[in-house]
Write an enzyme that holds these catalytic residues in place. Structure first.
Site, PDB file in Angstrom:
ATOM      1  CB  THR A  26      -0.835   0.046   1.198  1.00 38.08           C
ATOM      2  OG1 THR A  26      -1.786  -1.233   1.222  1.00 38.08           O
ATOM      3  CG2 THR A  26      -1.723   1.134   1.442  1.00 38.08           C
ATOM      4  CG  HIS A  62      -0.301   0.279  -4.659  1.00 35.12           C
ATOM      5  ND1 HIS A  62       0.079   0.079  -6.097  1.00 35.12           N
ATOM      6  CD2 HIS A  62      -0.641  -0.943  -4.299  1.00 35.12           C
ATOM      7  CE1 HIS A  62       0.005  -1.099  -6.248  1.00 35.12           C
ATOM      8  NE2 HIS A  62      -0.720  -1.871  -5.063  1.00 35.12           N
TER       9      HIS A  62
HETATM   10 ZN   LIG Z   1       0.016  -2.558   5.102  1.00 34.87          ZN
END
Ligand SMILES: [Zn+2]
Ligand SMILES: [Zn+2]
Length: 360
Positions: A61, A64
């Protein structure tokens, strides 16, 4: 439960003159723009605690976010996989003590939207996460509501403690998938989450468990986490090996834990009739996959989403000692070397899990 005061968190930079202490923090300013900044030390308000993070995981994440592929506030201190020591208690906090080692469930909810009011806070329309929308744990200190902190046993290894967050997400995913004992299960992707899911699938009794992963080091890790077979999806014999182990029928349960359209397409291809496919990996938010609706129709497939970790953080803490996480190849970096840490995460070059030690 009072609605979490987001405004308070955003105001934390305004401190009384007696508190002019500063802290290092890794701040995301824009895609590709991550800096080590010097911020005021935040003070806990009523119901809050200040934590000194010991180990903070970087995950897909974060990569990203850095690439602009995941919605995040700007500027914001990153870091949502946090284990640290309670340093200061705000007014009214009586469930924790200074010096407690805790892991943080990094989400706060509005408590009043339709989803919050029907017991689905993780789907809250105003959901905020520390390290994504609110200042997170990649700093020498972070302030969070006390109810987001879960105590770890004294002396517990903080490197493993901060894995409670991804483990809690994996437990939610397994709750959603509910694999059957003795039924074949495929996990695509053997990053940290894929490995934890492999262990949970083993604990749940799925069999055989097959992991698809191109990286040989991660394939070896998958075997130590409970996979019966770890296959390279690029190998010419890949589909033949899958046919052999599933008698040509495919898998009853499939977990997409790589976060890409191609691996979701692979999961649909390899699903048995009545197969259930868990979409666990975080794909870039605008990525699209090609799916034949006829496949879903004629094989009665079920495609299941799984987002974050509602009500599973305590279960993750309980399970941590049984997940064999000491087998994870964890590479830690001091906070000053954050660029090396994010580069290692993006390339997958430094073992399986990358963490930062914010106090070093
Ligand atoms: Zn995470
Ligand atoms: Zn809500």
């Amino acid at each position: 439960m009072r609605a979490y005061d987001v405004e308070h968190v955003l105001r934390l930079s305004i401190l009384s003159p007696s508190e002019k202490r500063r802290m290092k923090a890794i701040v995301f300013r824009a895609p590709g723009d991550l800096v080590l900044d010097d911020l005021p030390l935040p003070s806990p308000g009523p119901g809050e605690i200040r934590v000194r993070p010991q180990s903070v995981g970087i995950c897909g994440t974060d990569t990203h976010i850095l690439r602009g592929e995941f919605p995040a506030a700007r500027p914001v201190v990153l870091g949502h996989e946090i284990a640290g020591v309670v340093e200061a208690l705000g007014a009214g906090v009586n469930t924790l003590r200074e010096g407690d080692l805790v892991t943080i469930e990094p989400h706060v909810y509005c408590t009043s939207c339709r989803y919050c009011r029907q017991g689905q806070e993780h789907l809250c329309l105003e959901k905020r996460a520390f390290g994504v929308h609110l200042h997170g744990g990649l700093a020498e200190a972070v302030v969070v509501p006390s109810r987001t902190a879960y105590r770890l046993p004294p002396g517990f290894d903080a490197r493993l403690g901060c894995l409670a967050e991804p483990a809690a997400c994996c437990i939610h995913g397994m709750d959603r998938l509910s694999p059957r004992s003795g039924a074949p299960l495929l996990i695509i992707g053997a990053g940290p989450a894929g490995l934890i899911l492999t262990r949970l699938a083993r604990l749940a009794g799925a069999a055989p468990i097959v992991v698809s992963e191109p990286n040989p080091t991660r394939r070896a890790a998958a075997l130590s986490f409970g996979a019966d077979l770890a296959l390279d999806p690029a190998a010419p014999a890949f589909r033949e090996q899958i046919n052999d182990i599933t008698h040509g029928l495919g898998f009853d349960s499939l977990i997409e834990a790589a976060g890409s359209p191609a691996t979701l397409e692979l999961a649909i291809e390899l699903a048995a009739r009545a197969g259930r496919i868990l979409v666990f990996g975080v794909s870039p938010m605008h990525a699209t996959a090609t799916v034949r609706p006829f496949d879903i129709f004629v094989r009665e497939l079920t495609i299941i989403g799984s987002v974050i970790n509602p009500y599973t953080h305590e279960r993750a803490v309980n399970l941590l000692p049984r997940l064999g996480l000491h087998q994870l190849a964890i590479t830690q970096f001091p906070i000053d070397n954050f660029n090396d840490a994010f580069a290692a995460q993006a390339s997958g070059a430094a073992g399986v899990k990358v963490q930062i030690r914010p106090q070093d």
